[in-house]
Scaffold this active site. Structure first.
Site, PDB file in Angstrom:
ATOM      1  N   GLY A  46       0.787  -1.039   0.220  1.00  0.00           N
ATOM      2  CA  GLY A  46       0.142  -0.006   0.086  1.00  0.00           C
ATOM      3  C   GLY A  46       0.859   1.289  -0.163  1.00  0.00           C
ATOM      4  O   GLY A  46       2.172   1.392   0.150  1.00  0.00           O
ATOM      5  N   GLN A  51       2.795  10.074   1.175  1.00  0.00           N
ATOM      6  CA  GLN A  51       4.050   9.206   0.983  1.00  0.00           C
ATOM      7  C   GLN A  51       4.916   9.385  -0.250  1.00  0.00           C
ATOM      8  O   GLN A  51       6.067   9.344  -0.544  1.00  0.00           O
ATOM      9  CB  GLN A  51       4.027   7.712   1.281  1.00  0.00           C
ATOM     10  N   CYS A 102       6.772   0.022   6.713  1.00  0.00           N
ATOM     11  CA  CYS A 102       6.257   0.986   6.107  1.00  0.00           C
ATOM     12  C   CYS A 102       7.309   1.633   5.485  1.00  0.00           C
ATOM     13  O   CYS A 102       8.569   1.598   5.486  1.00  0.00           O
ATOM     14  CB  CYS A 102       5.926   2.147   7.368  1.00  0.00           C
ATOM     15  N   LEU A 103       7.011   2.014   3.880  1.00  0.00           N
ATOM     16  CA  LEU A 103       7.686   2.624   2.823  1.00  0.00           C
ATOM     17  C   LEU A 103       8.455   3.854   3.332  1.00  0.00           C
ATOM     18  O   LEU A 103       9.316   4.289   2.536  1.00  0.00           O
ATOM     19  CB  LEU A 103       7.330   2.745   1.598  1.00  0.00           C
ATOM     20  N   HIS A 144      -3.488   0.730   8.307  1.00  0.00           N
ATOM     21  CA  HIS A 144      -2.216   1.468   8.042  1.00  0.00           C
ATOM     22  C   HIS A 144      -2.212   2.735   7.153  1.00  0.00           C
ATOM     23  O   HIS A 144      -1.844   3.903   7.441  1.00  0.00           O
ATOM     24  CB  HIS A 144      -1.181   0.552   7.740  1.00  0.00           C
ATOM     25  N   GLU A 145      -2.777   2.453   6.049  1.00  0.00           N
ATOM     26  CA  GLU A 145      -2.762   3.596   4.890  1.00  0.00           C
ATOM     27  C   GLU A 145      -3.679   4.782   5.392  1.00  0.00           C
ATOM     28  O   GLU A 145      -3.371   5.915   5.045  1.00  0.00           O
ATOM     29  CB  GLU A 145      -3.281   2.892   3.488  1.00  0.00           C
ATOM     30  N   HIS A 148      -1.958   7.387   7.454  1.00  0.00           N
ATOM     31  CA  HIS A 148      -1.253   8.170   6.745  1.00  0.00           C
ATOM     32  C   HIS A 148      -2.142   9.459   6.443  1.00  0.00           C
ATOM     33  O   HIS A 148      -1.520  10.495   6.409  1.00  0.00           O
ATOM     34  CB  HIS A 148      -0.584   7.429   5.297  1.00  0.00           C
TER      35      HIS A 148
END
Length: 191
Positions: A46, A51, A102-103, A144-145, A148
């Site tokens: 995701g 991000q 997490c990216l 999670h997304e 953000h």
């Protein structure tokens, strides 16, 4: 389509609530396609608008479940209900089953308790409404997304001792300041 640079923790857009998407146009559809390509290149499951430096309420997801069903798409202006609520148990976190990455904190993984289920209502990149009832990892991805979009990284939710470990990892990598990013397929994620 293009692979986009992914912002690393410390970039202000990651720590600021995102704004509603107001135009469902070709630019939005291109952004979604680029975000999916970036997710694949990272590789990730995701990626949220903040991000990639876009402070808008959208995220993409791309995950294949145990049943080999591919869940792939975009959630624009999502609303997320957690079902059931996060357990109040004091059970220790399972570092295998409850760890996330997490990216925007590349290369780091820490366990975090999430709700088992979630109901996502959103629009796709064409402005069509949809709803997904998710369980397990798909519910975790959505939570999670969605965080953000509210200016939260999963590290902001970590309990002791994992929160402390995340702070140390950020400091060790010299993250936590504006201007840090990495480009999947080109940069080493910790660079």
């Amino acid at each position: 389509m293009a692979v986009l640079p992914i912002r690393i923790t410390g970039e202000p857009v990651l720590h600021t609530p995102a704004e509603e998407v107001t135009e469902f146009d070709d630019a939005l559809r291109t952004l979604v396609a680029d975000m999916l390509e970036t997710t694949d290149a990272a590789p990730g499951v995701g990626l949220a608008g903040p991000q990639v430096g876009v402070g808008k309420r959208l995220f993409v997801y791309s995950w294949t479940g145990d049943d080999d069903v591919l869940w792939r798409g975009a959630a624009i202006n999502p609303v997320l209900w957690i079902t059931p609520a996060v357990p109040e148990s004091v059970d220790e976190l399972d570092e295998d089953d409850e760890s996330e990455g997490c990216l925007s904190l590349p290369g780091e993984r820490f366990p975090l308790r999430r709700a088992e289920g979630a109901l996502l209502r959103a629009f796709d990149e064409h402005g069509e409404p949809f709803e997904i009832e998710a369980h397990g990892w798909l519910a975790r991805i959505f939570q999670h997304e969605y965080d953000h979009l509210d200016g939260l990284l999963y590290a902001d939710r970590l309990s002791h001792p994992f929160g402390k470990q995340a702070v140390k990892a950020v400091k060790k990598q010299s993250w936590g300041v504006p201007g840090k990013s990495w480009l999947p397929g080109h940069d080493h994620p910790e660079g």
